[in-house]
Scaffold this motif. Sequence first.
Motif, PDB file in Angstrom:
ATOM      1  N   SER A 188       0.836  -1.207   0.000  1.00 46.51           N
ATOM      2  CA  SER A 188       0.000   0.000   0.000  1.00 46.51           C
ATOM      3  C   SER A 188       0.871   1.257   0.000  1.00 46.51           C
ATOM      4  CB  SER A 188      -0.923  -0.012   1.214  1.00 46.51           C
ATOM      5  OG  SER A 188      -1.677   1.178   1.278  1.00 46.51           O
ATOM      6  N   LEU A 189       1.892   1.268   0.843  1.00 45.89           N
ATOM      7  CA  LEU A 189       2.794   2.414   0.882  1.00 45.89           C
ATOM      8  C   LEU A 189       3.512   2.580  -0.455  1.00 45.89           C
ATOM      9  CD1 LEU A 189       4.312   4.725   2.185  1.00 45.89           C
ATOM     10  CD2 LEU A 189       5.734   3.065   3.374  1.00 45.89           C
ATOM     11  N   ALA A 190       3.980   1.475  -1.007  1.00 46.21           N
ATOM     12  CA  ALA A 190       4.674   1.526  -2.293  1.00 46.21           C
ATOM     13  C   ALA A 190       3.750   2.049  -3.393  1.00 46.21           C
ATOM     14  CB  ALA A 190       5.210   0.139  -2.660  1.00 46.21           C
ATOM     15  N   GLN A 191       2.512   1.583  -3.415  1.00 54.78           N
ATOM     16  CA  GLN A 191       1.564   2.040  -4.426  1.00 54.78           C
ATOM     17  C   GLN A 191       1.237   3.520  -4.260  1.00 54.78           C
ATOM     18  OE1 GLN A 191      -1.662  -0.786  -4.051  1.00 54.78           O
ATOM     19  NE2 GLN A 191      -0.695  -2.240  -5.456  1.00 54.78           N
ATOM     20  N   SER A 192       1.212   4.002  -3.022  1.00 52.05           N
ATOM     21  CA  SER A 192       0.935   5.425  -2.802  1.00 52.05           C
ATOM     22  C   SER A 192       2.054   6.302  -3.358  1.00 52.05           C
ATOM     23  CB  SER A 192       0.724   5.712  -1.315  1.00 52.05           C
ATOM     24  OG  SER A 192       1.954   5.729  -0.619  1.00 52.05           O
ATOM     25  N   LEU A 193       3.225   5.704  -3.548  1.00 55.73           N
ATOM     26  CA  LEU A 193       4.366   6.412  -4.139  1.00 55.73           C
ATOM     27  C   LEU A 193       4.502   6.085  -5.628  1.00 55.73           C
ATOM     28  CD1 LEU A 193       6.889   5.882  -1.216  1.00 55.73           C
ATOM     29  CD2 LEU A 193       5.644   7.981  -1.774  1.00 55.73           C
ATOM     30  N   ASP A 194       3.451   5.523  -6.203  1.00 54.84           N
ATOM     31  CA  ASP A 194       3.399   5.182  -7.628  1.00 54.84           C
ATOM     32  C   ASP A 194       4.500   4.213  -8.049  1.00 54.84           C
ATOM     33  OD1 ASP A 194       1.150   6.807  -8.129  1.00 54.84           O
ATOM     34  OD2 ASP A 194       2.436   8.577  -8.276  1.00 54.84           O
ATOM     35  N   THR A 195       4.831   3.284  -7.167  1.00 56.24           N
ATOM     36  CA  THR A 195       5.795   2.249  -7.518  1.00 56.24           C
ATOM     37  C   THR A 195       5.070   0.912  -7.595  1.00 56.24           C
ATOM     38  OG1 THR A 195       6.421   1.798  -5.212  1.00 56.24           O
ATOM     39  CG2 THR A 195       7.719   3.460  -6.404  1.00 56.24           C
ATOM     40  N   SER A 196       5.662  -0.026  -8.317  1.00 53.20           N
ATOM     41  CA  SER A 196       5.108  -1.368  -8.479  1.00 53.20           C
ATOM     42  C   SER A 196       6.139  -2.384  -8.010  1.00 53.20           C
ATOM     43  CB  SER A 196       4.780  -1.646  -9.946  1.00 53.20           C
ATOM     44  OG  SER A 196       3.840  -0.712 -10.424  1.00 53.20           O
ATOM     45  N   PHE A 197       5.642  -3.501  -7.513  1.00 49.25           N
ATOM     46  CA  PHE A 197       6.530  -4.549  -7.032  1.00 49.25           C
ATOM     47  C   PHE A 197       7.473  -5.014  -8.133  1.00 49.25           C
ATOM     48  CE2 PHE A 197       7.435  -9.093  -6.391  1.00 49.25           C
ATOM     49  CZ  PHE A 197       8.121  -9.008  -5.191  1.00 49.25           C
ATOM     50  N   TRP A 198       8.752  -5.154  -7.794  1.00 53.43           N
ATOM     51  CA  TRP A 198       9.753  -5.672  -8.721  1.00 53.43           C
ATOM     52  C   TRP A 198      10.174  -7.071  -8.283  1.00 53.43           C
ATOM     53  CZ3 TRP A 198      15.307  -3.305  -9.346  1.00 53.43           C
ATOM     54  CH2 TRP A 198      16.013  -4.009 -10.330  1.00 53.43           C
ATOM     55  N   TYR A 199      10.764  -7.198  -7.062  1.00 54.49           N
ATOM     56  CA  TYR A 199      11.157  -8.519  -6.583  1.00 54.49           C
ATOM     57  C   TYR A 199      11.373  -8.490  -5.073  1.00 54.49           C
ATOM     58  CZ  TYR A 199      16.149  -7.391  -5.957  1.00 54.49           C
ATOM     59  OH  TYR A 199      17.330  -6.869  -5.520  1.00 54.49           O
ATOM     60  N   TRP A 200      11.535  -9.681  -4.492  1.00 52.95           N
ATOM     61  CA  TRP A 200      11.892  -9.798  -3.083  1.00 52.95           C
ATOM     62  C   TRP A 200      12.920 -10.899  -2.941  1.00 52.95           C
ATOM     63  CZ3 TRP A 200      11.535 -13.479   0.857  1.00 52.95           C
ATOM     64  CH2 TRP A 200      10.932 -14.686   0.513  1.00 52.95           C
ATOM     65  N   GLN A 201      13.655 -10.856  -1.842  1.00 55.47           N
ATOM     66  CA  GLN A 201      14.598 -11.915  -1.496  1.00 55.47           C
ATOM     67  C   GLN A 201      14.914 -11.808  -0.011  1.00 55.47           C
ATOM     68  OE1 GLN A 201      17.995 -10.830  -3.954  1.00 55.47           O
ATOM     69  NE2 GLN A 201      19.101 -10.100  -2.169  1.00 55.47           N
ATOM     70  N   VAL A 219      11.598  -4.863  -3.145  1.00 55.90           N
ATOM     71  CA  VAL A 219      11.980  -3.760  -4.013  1.00 55.90           C
ATOM     72  C   VAL A 219      10.810  -3.410  -4.926  1.00 55.90           C
ATOM     73  CG1 VAL A 219      13.664  -2.914  -5.688  1.00 55.90           C
ATOM     74  CG2 VAL A 219      14.376  -4.550  -3.921  1.00 55.90           C
ATOM     75  N   PHE A 220      10.492  -2.125  -4.947  1.00 57.74           N
ATOM     76  CA  PHE A 220       9.423  -1.582  -5.786  1.00 57.74           C
ATOM     77  C   PHE A 220      10.048  -0.559  -6.732  1.00 57.74           C
ATOM     78  CE2 PHE A 220       7.457  -3.214  -2.026  1.00 57.74           C
ATOM     79  CZ  PHE A 220       6.230  -3.699  -2.431  1.00 57.74           C
ATOM     80  N   LEU A 221       9.411  -0.366  -7.860  1.00 58.03           N
ATOM     81  CA  LEU A 221      10.016   0.432  -8.920  1.00 58.03           C
ATOM     82  C   LEU A 221       8.991   1.361  -9.567  1.00 58.03           C
ATOM     83  CD1 LEU A 221      12.667   0.559 -10.733  1.00 58.03           C
ATOM     84  CD2 LEU A 221      11.546  -1.140 -12.161  1.00 58.03           C
ATOM     85  N   ARG A 222       9.425   2.575  -9.848  1.00 63.50           N
ATOM     86  CA  ARG A 222       8.652   3.491 -10.706  1.00 63.50           C
ATOM     87  C   ARG A 222       9.577   3.858 -11.849  1.00 63.50           C
ATOM     88  NH1 ARG A 222       6.744   8.440  -7.698  1.00 63.50           N
ATOM     89  NH2 ARG A 222       8.927   8.975  -7.773  1.00 63.50           N
ATOM     90  N   PHE A 253      12.363  -1.809   0.858  1.00 60.62           N
ATOM     91  CA  PHE A 253      12.091  -2.023   2.272  1.00 60.62           C
ATOM     92  C   PHE A 253      12.949  -3.187   2.735  1.00 60.62           C
ATOM     93  CE2 PHE A 253       7.826  -0.609   0.717  1.00 60.62           C
ATOM     94  CZ  PHE A 253       7.718   0.557   1.464  1.00 60.62           C
ATOM     95  N   GLN A 254      13.691  -3.008   3.821  1.00 60.78           N
ATOM     96  CA  GLN A 254      14.409  -4.113   4.448  1.00 60.78           C
ATOM     97  C   GLN A 254      13.838  -4.298   5.839  1.00 60.78           C
ATOM     98  OE1 GLN A 254      18.658  -4.118   4.606  1.00 60.78           O
ATOM     99  NE2 GLN A 254      18.876  -3.716   2.420  1.00 60.78           N
TER     100      GLN A 254
END
Length: 195
Positions: A35-48, A79-82, A97-98
């Motif tokens: 939700s926070l990432a989307q509010s910053l107009d970013t989209s999910f890229w990957y996680w690890q 990691v989220f990306l715009r 986010f870590q």
Amino acid sequence: MDISHEESLMLVTQVQKAHRLAAGFYQRMLPAFESLAQSLDTSFWYWQSNLFSRPAGRYTYPGKQWSWDLLPMSAPLFVFLRQDGPHMQISDLVLEFQLQLDPALTQASKKGQPDPVVMVNSEPLLLVYLYWPTEEAKEDLKTEWEAAIYPVGTAGQMEVVSPKLKAVRLEFPLSEFVQNAGAIETTIRSHLQLK
């Protein structure tokens, strides 16, 4: 070491409760990050996992691996990306986010297999990294980001982390994010306005 039936029952019940609590925690945290990432107009890229390998594969007995690998969500990064096009634009952003549920584990893991019984208490943290281009460029944002270094200075201090990227590291007690994610978003936005 012999333990009684009551002690063994209490132990396995505690593990059961811990797994349920962890599942409930992630059911709340993962949507909050998204939700926070989307509010910053970013989209999910990957996680690890930031510290661990993924749990052993299907044909490898998990007991042969590092036991902490069975807990990859103890230190994940998301990691989220715009990205507005194939080339870097000033408006592009990488948001990472870590989650450090046990910062003591981060240090102890550098010395082998930490013993969970003797580890010191530590406050869970949320690290947020923001990366953005310093200028419009022909390079691809993902490629440039993957070659960048992590900001190492004081939290909140803007740093140049590659020839074409600036970044800032923010650090929050995880309890603060759980209590008021909106305040964390406000802090993140204030740093983005300074870019």
